[in-house]
Motif scaffolding. Structure first.
Motif, PDB file in Angstrom:
ATOM      1  N   LYS A   6      42.348   4.922  25.919  1.00 36.08           N
ATOM      2  CA  LYS A   6      41.422   4.063  26.650  1.00 36.08           C
ATOM      3  C   LYS A   6      42.165   2.886  27.293  1.00 36.08           C
ATOM      4  O   LYS A   6      41.951   2.574  28.474  1.00 36.08           O
ATOM      5  CB  LYS A   6      40.375   3.538  25.666  1.00 36.08           C
ATOM      6  N   SER A  15      40.552   7.128  34.700  1.00 38.20           N
ATOM      7  CA  SER A  15      39.634   7.363  33.580  1.00 38.20           C
ATOM      8  C   SER A  15      40.382   7.926  32.373  1.00 38.20           C
ATOM      9  O   SER A  15      41.501   8.410  32.496  1.00 38.20           O
ATOM     10  CB  SER A  15      38.558   8.353  33.997  1.00 38.20           C
ATOM     11  N   ARG A  16      39.730   7.872  31.220  1.00 42.21           N
ATOM     12  CA  ARG A  16      40.332   8.413  29.996  1.00 42.21           C
ATOM     13  C   ARG A  16      40.689   9.877  30.184  1.00 42.21           C
ATOM     14  O   ARG A  16      41.718  10.353  29.718  1.00 42.21           O
ATOM     15  CB  ARG A  16      39.340   8.301  28.840  1.00 42.21           C
ATOM     16  N   GLY A  17      39.818  10.592  30.856  1.00 47.80           N
ATOM     17  CA  GLY A  17      40.038  12.023  31.072  1.00 47.80           C
ATOM     18  C   GLY A  17      41.366  12.296  31.755  1.00 47.80           C
ATOM     19  O   GLY A  17      42.115  13.186  31.339  1.00 47.80           O
ATOM     20  N   THR A  18      41.651  11.511  32.777  1.00 47.98           N
ATOM     21  CA  THR A  18      42.894  11.731  33.513  1.00 47.98           C
ATOM     22  C   THR A  18      44.108  11.464  32.620  1.00 47.98           C
ATOM     23  O   THR A  18      45.071  12.225  32.607  1.00 47.98           O
ATOM     24  CB  THR A  18      42.939  10.817  34.747  1.00 47.98           C
ATOM     25  N   ASP A  20      44.228  11.724  29.470  1.00 46.86           N
ATOM     26  CA  ASP A  20      44.290  12.848  28.538  1.00 46.86           C
ATOM     27  C   ASP A  20      44.960  14.048  29.186  1.00 46.86           C
ATOM     28  O   ASP A  20      45.817  14.689  28.587  1.00 46.86           O
ATOM     29  CB  ASP A  20      42.877  13.211  28.085  1.00 46.86           C
ATOM     30  N   ARG A  21      44.599  14.340  30.409  1.00 49.74           N
ATOM     31  CA  ARG A  21      45.190  15.489  31.106  1.00 49.74           C
ATOM     32  C   ARG A  21      46.700  15.336  31.238  1.00 49.74           C
ATOM     33  O   ARG A  21      47.450  16.282  31.026  1.00 49.74           O
ATOM     34  CB  ARG A  21      44.542  15.646  32.486  1.00 49.74           C
ATOM     35  N   ARG A  26      47.709  19.093  30.726  1.00 47.39           N
ATOM     36  CA  ARG A  26      46.654  20.034  31.089  1.00 47.39           C
ATOM     37  C   ARG A  26      46.624  20.318  32.601  1.00 47.39           C
ATOM     38  O   ARG A  26      45.793  21.075  33.077  1.00 47.39           O
ATOM     39  CB  ARG A  26      45.285  19.496  30.671  1.00 47.39           C
TER      40      ARG A  26
END
Lengths: 340, 340
Positions: A6, A15-18, A20-21, A26
């Motif tokens: 975060k 964003s957190r998603g990015t 993470d990727r 990913r």
DNA sequence: TTGTAGGCGTTATCAA
DNA sequence: TTGATAACGCCTACAA
């Protein structure tokens, strides 16, 4: 305070998603964004929080299968305790453990159990029989995406994740060191081996011989016999050897059959004979306390069970492949004073 | 699959909050509701998920303070590694660790450090000096709600949570056992103690003496001298003792000064003397490999550091008071073959 | 290519 | 005395 995904997201304006990727490879991320994120993560020394991962992993429901050739062998009780002790932790990670034991060393039977478990498990912990068919099975499991960790026994050259267990050569060498010290480097030794068909037993004897040759040249090995891991055979054979070789002053028991060997020795009245054995089962502990075994070389069976599951969890939950190919236990020397 | 608070809440028709209040004894719950919840939880064998707890605990920001009398003592390097290895895990739980080392055994200095750390820490891991003022400080910390775990050294009878370390008496006994085996029960021994003012050193010697008396009545202790944990003194004293007692065949070094003792022995040309020591520092490892020390008794320093933090985390995060009052390390016997 | 949102189990806070 | 809700850090499905 450790950095979180975060925080990195906030600092890099994505964003957190990015994040993470990027951090979990990913794909589907703009190269520039990726580089920026990697840089910040590296600078701040990001390392994922285990609790967070564990929690998120729970949805997956992994399963670990364990196969042990343990029935009728006291030694494995401790290994089983080590496994059992990890069950709660595994369950906290949403991972269940199923243990299957077998008696003896039937390759066919082991292949059957492996096949069966492979249907419902994501990872297998195997106490392998040293056979080409088992080796082939491990490689096949690998192709099917089922990881294997070998425990207590190993087959090198297979596609297992890693091996957790003893260095048998070193165990034999340690026994030689102890025996050499006690006999002052001058003894006449009988070796009570286990079974000729079990690799670990042979390696212990090899390590024992080599260490004697290198550091205790005046020690002499008068005889090598096999107990077949059973006390009757052990007693009968030991009795014979004592008759044929009255000059014997020491015995190295490299597998099971300790009670039989010790019985033969007591009955012959040769209480001066120095006995060194392997492992610490309740009966061996008793023999050590009675001073009938002077020392026994242990291989941390509890830790073997525990460590194997720890490595399995790391692999399943965090995708971390074990750092080492071999996790080798300590060879612990136990005498009357520290056997507990 | 393990039960969760949420499931219990659904089954008993209350909210998660209420279940939490019951299971963690926070009060303010209707007795009947409470009983119902407790019953269901017990039936389903509820046990809190560690990952969930860890995550929730992060908001608290606990801090562990460590005080070690370690400066200039190689032995503590391993303890420090054990502590360091737990830092990541602690940080995952939102717990930080601060380590303060000191040189020598000044009670005043230790009291100062304790006082200072107590301002910012919730729990202290202390390598205590055996003194009434320190004992009083521990009890005072207890009153202030700051828990204490003693490490490597202990003061019994204080309100510490538990002790993590060696059983020094047993360590001495194990040394006696090894030495007795090697010398065939018939030796003339010199004991090289550390310092008369350090309790552990005295206990080792006590254990050594008692074990010899009980199991090796023909062993004779010719002399006891102190190295003051320093190699010059050790060498000088050992040299004197060898001159005054040419009949000596074995030496037990119960603390530091191993290099000095071994040097005096080499220079006297008495390479037949059997030396048994304590701990495994790099220099001791070298001496063992060179066969100048036959065996050394170790006390799992790495595990001491690791275990102390594990117990501290359990206490802070889960409020679990250690089961045992004393966590005693194994006395590991290391010889050339298993010192690694 | 990127963002949003929900959930894993537990705890804490605030409102009812 | 209770319930609802929002965190803790991570992952993933889905939407944009």
């Amino acid at each position: 305070m450790a950095v979180t995904i975060k925080q990195i997201a906030e600092m890099t304006g994505v964003s957190r998603g990015t994040v993470d990727r990027v951090l979990n490879d990913r794909g589907n991320v703009n190269p520039e964004t990726e580089e920026r994120i990697r840089k910040v993560a590296a600078e701040l020394g990001y390392s994922p929080n285990r609790a967070g991962r564990a929690l998120a992993a729970k949805k997956k429901k992994y399963r670990i299968g364990v196969v042990l050739c343990s029935e009728g062998i006291e030694f494995f009780d401790e290994v089983l305790h080590g496994l059992a002790g990890m069950e709660k932790e595994a369950s906290d990670y949403g991972v269940s453990i199923v243990v299957r034991t077998m008696r003896g060393y039937s390759v066919i039977q082991q292949l059957d159990i492996i096949e069966e478990l492979s249907q419902e498990c994501n990872l297998l912990i195997l106490n392998v029989i040293n056979d080409a068919r088992i080796a082939a099975a491990i490689d096949e499991l690998y192709e099917r995406g089922i990881a294997v960790i070998t425990i207590n026994t190993d087959i090198e050259g297979t596609k297992r994740l890693c091996y957790v267990g003893s260095d048998y050569v070193r165990s034999g060498a340690t026994a030689a060191g102890v025996l050499g010290l006690i006999t002052g480097g001058k003894g006449t030794i009988a070796i009570a081996g286990g079974s000729e068909s079990i690799l670990g037993h042979l390696k212990r004897i090899e390590g024992f011989r080599d260490e004697l040759a290198e550091h205790f040249p005046e020690e002499r090995i008068a005889e090598l016999f096999y107990t077949e891991d059973n006390d009757e055979t052990a007693q009968k054979e030991m009795d014979r050897v004592l008759r044929e070789h009255p000059e014997i002053t020491a015995v190295y028991i490299s597998a099971a059959g300790q009670i039989g060997v010790c019985k033969a020795i007591s009955e012959s009245g040769r209480n001066d004979i120095c006995v060194v054995s392997c492992d610490r089962t309740p009966s061996v502990e008793k023999l050590v306390k009675e001073d009938r075994i002077r020392a026994t070389i242990c291989q941390q069976p509890f830790t073997q069970g525990k460590r194997a599951v720890e490595l399995a969890l790391q692999y399943l939950i965090n995708g971390i492949v074990p750092e080492k190919e071999r996790y080798i236990m300590k060879n612990e020397i136990r005498i009357r004073e520290n056997i507990e």
